[in-house]
Write an enzyme that holds these catalytic residues in place. Structure first.
Site, PDB file in Angstrom:
ATOM      1  N   HIS A 191     -19.877   7.884   3.250  1.00 59.54           N
ATOM      2  CA  HIS A 191     -20.073   6.460   3.528  1.00 59.54           C
ATOM      3  C   HIS A 191     -21.577   6.162   3.503  1.00 59.54           C
ATOM      4  O   HIS A 191     -22.362   6.905   4.102  1.00 59.54           O
ATOM      5  CB  HIS A 191     -19.487   6.120   4.904  1.00 59.54           C
ATOM      6  CG  HIS A 191     -19.582   4.663   5.214  1.00 59.54           C
ATOM      7  ND1 HIS A 191     -18.752   3.722   4.634  1.00 59.54           N
ATOM      8  CD2 HIS A 191     -20.432   3.976   6.002  1.00 59.54           C
ATOM      9  CE1 HIS A 191     -19.092   2.522   5.071  1.00 59.54           C
ATOM     10  NE2 HIS A 191     -20.104   2.645   5.898  1.00 59.54           N
TER      11      HIS A 191
ATOM     12  N   ARG B 134       0.822  -1.214   0.000  1.00 60.37           N
ATOM     13  CA  ARG B 134       0.000   0.000   0.000  1.00 60.37           C
ATOM     14  C   ARG B 134       0.855   1.263   0.000  1.00 60.37           C
ATOM     15  O   ARG B 134       0.513   2.272  -0.621  1.00 60.37           O
ATOM     16  CB  ARG B 134      -0.931   0.015   1.214  1.00 60.37           C
ATOM     17  CG  ARG B 134      -2.045  -1.010   1.136  1.00 60.37           C
ATOM     18  CD  ARG B 134      -3.032  -0.865   2.294  1.00 60.37           C
ATOM     19  NE  ARG B 134      -3.956  -1.972   2.312  1.00 60.37           N
ATOM     20  CZ  ARG B 134      -5.099  -2.011   1.614  1.00 60.37           C
ATOM     21  NH1 ARG B 134      -5.455  -0.991   0.866  1.00 60.37           N
ATOM     22  NH2 ARG B 134      -5.887  -3.058   1.676  1.00 60.37           N
TER      23      ARG B 134
ATOM     24  N   LEU C 292     -10.876   3.194  10.126  1.00 58.35           N
ATOM     25  CA  LEU C 292     -11.785   3.127   8.986  1.00 58.35           C
ATOM     26  C   LEU C 292     -13.203   3.602   9.345  1.00 58.35           C
ATOM     27  O   LEU C 292     -13.826   3.053  10.259  1.00 58.35           O
ATOM     28  CB  LEU C 292     -11.839   1.679   8.461  1.00 58.35           C
ATOM     29  CG  LEU C 292     -12.664   1.458   7.197  1.00 58.35           C
ATOM     30  CD1 LEU C 292     -11.980   2.091   5.992  1.00 58.35           C
ATOM     31  CD2 LEU C 292     -12.915  -0.025   6.962  1.00 58.35           C
TER      32      LEU C 292
ATOM     33  N   THR D   7      -9.908   9.704   9.379  1.00 55.25           N
ATOM     34  CA  THR D   7      -8.842   9.482  10.354  1.00 55.25           C
ATOM     35  C   THR D   7      -8.313   8.066  10.104  1.00 55.25           C
ATOM     36  O   THR D   7      -8.910   7.317   9.317  1.00 55.25           O
ATOM     37  CB  THR D   7      -9.376   9.614  11.795  1.00 55.25           C
ATOM     38  OG1 THR D   7     -10.383   8.627  11.983  1.00 55.25           O
ATOM     39  CG2 THR D   7      -9.933  11.000  12.067  1.00 55.25           C
TER      40      THR D   7
HETATM   41  C1  GAR Z   1     -21.431   5.582  -2.944  1.00 55.36           C
HETATM   42  O1  GAR Z   1     -22.627   5.002  -2.496  1.00 55.36           O
HETATM   43  C2  GAR Z   1     -20.510   5.801  -1.761  1.00 55.36           C
HETATM   44  O2  GAR Z   1     -21.166   6.197  -0.591  1.00 55.36           O
HETATM   45  C3  GAR Z   1     -19.892   4.442  -1.619  1.00 55.36           C
HETATM   46  O3  GAR Z   1     -19.674   3.998  -2.914  1.00 55.36           O
HETATM   47  C4  GAR Z   1     -20.634   4.596  -3.803  1.00 55.36           C
HETATM   48  C5  GAR Z   1     -19.890   5.289  -4.909  1.00 55.36           C
HETATM   49  O4  GAR Z   1     -20.769   5.765  -5.894  1.00 55.36           O
HETATM   50  N1  GAR Z   1     -18.706   4.514  -0.868  1.00 55.36           N
HETATM   51  C6  GAR Z   1     -18.259   3.534  -0.087  1.00 55.36           C
HETATM   52  O5  GAR Z   1     -18.813   2.462   0.030  1.00 55.36           O
HETATM   53  C7  GAR Z   1     -16.962   3.848   0.640  1.00 55.36           C
HETATM   54  N2  GAR Z   1     -16.565   2.744   1.452  1.00 55.36           N
HETATM   55  P1  GAR Z   1     -20.289   6.864  -6.949  1.00 55.36           P
HETATM   56  O6  GAR Z   1     -18.979   6.367  -7.552  1.00 55.36           O
HETATM   57  O7  GAR Z   1     -21.384   6.879  -7.964  1.00 55.36           O
HETATM   58  O8  GAR Z   1     -20.134   8.151  -6.215  1.00 55.36           O
END
Ligand code: GAR
Length: 195
Positions: free
Chosen positions: A109, A65, A144, A141
């Protein structure tokens, strides 16, 4: 004027909502869209909106990473952002990367944090029989999905909902919540936003 870099992994609908919000008297402008996936649909959408877009493929770096992030950092530093927005960015960032942008990095999220950090949030809300679901914008932060919450939006869970129908209802709220939080945050206002 604050400079905003947006990190994506997929279609980038939240990214589009953010970019489109940053006009007029908004205190910020999008300067870079960056993806860990060269095939991310959001890259072309960003360019169509007039925003520079680039990709750093994480796959050649395997489990390293830090090496991936060293490459990711190059276009980020070149764009000199004041604020980083994670918008559907599906790579976990190391504490070193997160600390570098502490207080300047936001994430959206798809759950009502602290419920359901991590993946499969909508399936977990349905399995639990929750009456409502939603989304959260929070400061990033090293832990996660656990940084200080800046805004939340709620939706009802309806009879017959599937993961897909619930995700779509939440996503529509995400597109309103994230721009609302970013506008305040870029102006130095950390008051909570509830939609
Ligand atoms: C969104 O629902 C976002 O909240 C989620 O992925 C999707 C992306 O959609 N994010 C996560 O799950 C982060 N862990 P997008 O590419 O159309 O914005």
């Amino acid at each position: 004027m604050k400079r905003v870099a947006i990190l994506i992994s997929g279609g980038g609908s939240n990214m589009v909502a953010l970019v489109e919000s940053m006009t007029g008297d908004h205190p910020a402008r999008a300067v870079l869209v960056l993806s860990n996936d060269p095939a991310a649909g959001g890259l072309a959408r960003a360019r169509d909106l007039g925003v520079a877009a680039a990709a750093v493929d994480h796959r050649p770096f395997g489990a390293d990473r830090a090496a991936f992030e060293a490459e990711l950092l190059k276009p980020v530093l070149a764009a000199a952002p004041d604020i980083l927005c994670l918008a559907g960015f599906m790579r976990v960032l190391t504490p070193a990367f997160v600390e570098r942008f502490r207080g300047r990095m936001l994430n959206i999220h798809p759950s009502l944090l602290p419920k359901y950090p991590g993946l499969h949030t909508h399936a977990r809300a349905l399995a639990a029989g929750d009456a409502e679901a939603g989304c959260t914008v929070h400061e990033v932060t090293p832990d996660l999905d656990a940084g200080p919450i800046l805004g939340q939006a709620r939706v009802p869970v309806l009879p017959g909902d599937t993961e897909a129908t619930l995700a779509a209802r939440v996503l529509a709220k995400e597109h309103r919540l994230y721009p609302a939080v970013l506008r305040r945050f870029a102006a130095g206002d950390r008051a909570l936003v509830f939609l």
